[in-house]
Motif scaffolding. Structure first.
Motif, PDB file in Angstrom:
ATOM      1  N   PHE A   9      35.154  40.386  39.193  1.00 37.74           N
ATOM      2  CA  PHE A   9      34.225  39.687  38.306  1.00 37.74           C
ATOM      3  C   PHE A   9      34.606  39.957  36.850  1.00 37.74           C
ATOM      4  CE2 PHE A   9      30.326  38.890  35.989  1.00 37.74           C
ATOM      5  CZ  PHE A   9      29.869  37.727  36.594  1.00 37.74           C
ATOM      6  N   LEU A  11      33.449  38.481  32.981  1.00 33.80           N
ATOM      7  CA  LEU A  11      32.579  37.673  32.138  1.00 33.80           C
ATOM      8  C   LEU A  11      31.671  36.730  32.911  1.00 33.80           C
ATOM      9  CD1 LEU A  11      34.982  36.845  29.170  1.00 33.80           C
ATOM     10  CD2 LEU A  11      33.255  38.635  29.279  1.00 33.80           C
ATOM     11  N   ASP A  12      32.183  35.569  33.311  1.00 35.53           N
ATOM     12  CA  ASP A  12      31.317  34.548  33.894  1.00 35.53           C
ATOM     13  C   ASP A  12      31.570  34.277  35.373  1.00 35.53           C
ATOM     14  OD1 ASP A  12      33.813  33.498  33.468  1.00 35.53           O
ATOM     15  OD2 ASP A  12      33.109  31.574  32.710  1.00 35.53           O
ATOM     16  N   GLY A  13      32.422  35.054  35.997  1.00 39.42           N
ATOM     17  CA  GLY A  13      32.670  34.823  37.421  1.00 39.42           C
ATOM     18  C   GLY A  13      33.872  35.580  37.940  1.00 39.42           C
ATOM     19  N   ARG A  15      37.551  36.140  38.923  1.00 46.38           N
ATOM     20  CA  ARG A  15      38.833  35.655  38.414  1.00 46.38           C
ATOM     21  C   ARG A  15      39.966  36.460  39.047  1.00 46.38           C
ATOM     22  NH1 ARG A  15      36.969  31.341  36.996  1.00 46.38           N
ATOM     23  NH2 ARG A  15      35.782  31.145  35.114  1.00 46.38           N
ATOM     24  N   TYR A 109      43.100  30.472  35.944  1.00 43.94           N
ATOM     25  CA  TYR A 109      42.023  29.483  36.017  1.00 43.94           C
ATOM     26  C   TYR A 109      42.419  28.320  36.921  1.00 43.94           C
ATOM     27  CZ  TYR A 109      39.488  31.911  32.371  1.00 43.94           C
ATOM     28  OH  TYR A 109      38.808  32.864  31.665  1.00 43.94           O
TER      29      TYR A 109
END
Length: 118
Positions: A9, A11-13, A15, A109
């Motif tokens: 995890f 920041l936002d999810g 990765r 990403y």
């Protein structure tokens, strides 16, 4: 050879943070460049899967890019062999941020967005 991603995890999810290459003893030719496909799907790699395997970090200067039909990320194995003479390495660990620097785009990403992680 098994290609897997260690994800966590951030920041936002979740990765991908590291690309892990798991090999069998004697499988790699340490005098050559090992080229890896950039598309998946990749398995997920969990820390407990390291067990007591011998691993080595692949540094930024060990990475090259093979352009042409299908781009591939290359690992200059002779560099690792010089740093770890005689070691029976069965795990290679590449930081996704280093791979992205060589590739010149946000590969991590793209892996998530394109569903290349199983």
């Amino acid at each position: 050879m098994r290609l897997a991603l260690y994800c966590d995890f951030v920041l936002d999810g979740i990765r991908p943070l590291q690309l892990v290459i798991e090999t069998q003893p004697g499988e790699l030719d340490w005098t050559e460049i090992l080229y890896l496909p950039l598309s998946g799907p990749f398995e997920r790699f969990e820390p407990e899967q390291f067990d007591d395997k011998i691993g080595a970090s692949v540094l930024l200067e060990d990475l090259v890019l093979k352009r042409g039909g299908n781009e591939e990320l290359g690992v200059v194995l002779p560099n690792l062999a010089l740093r770890h003479p005689g070691a029976d390495i069965t795990l290679l660990v590449i930081q996704i941020s280093d791979a992205e620097e060589v590739l010149e785009y946000k590969w991590g990403y793209r892996l998530m967005e394109d569903g290349w992680i199983e």
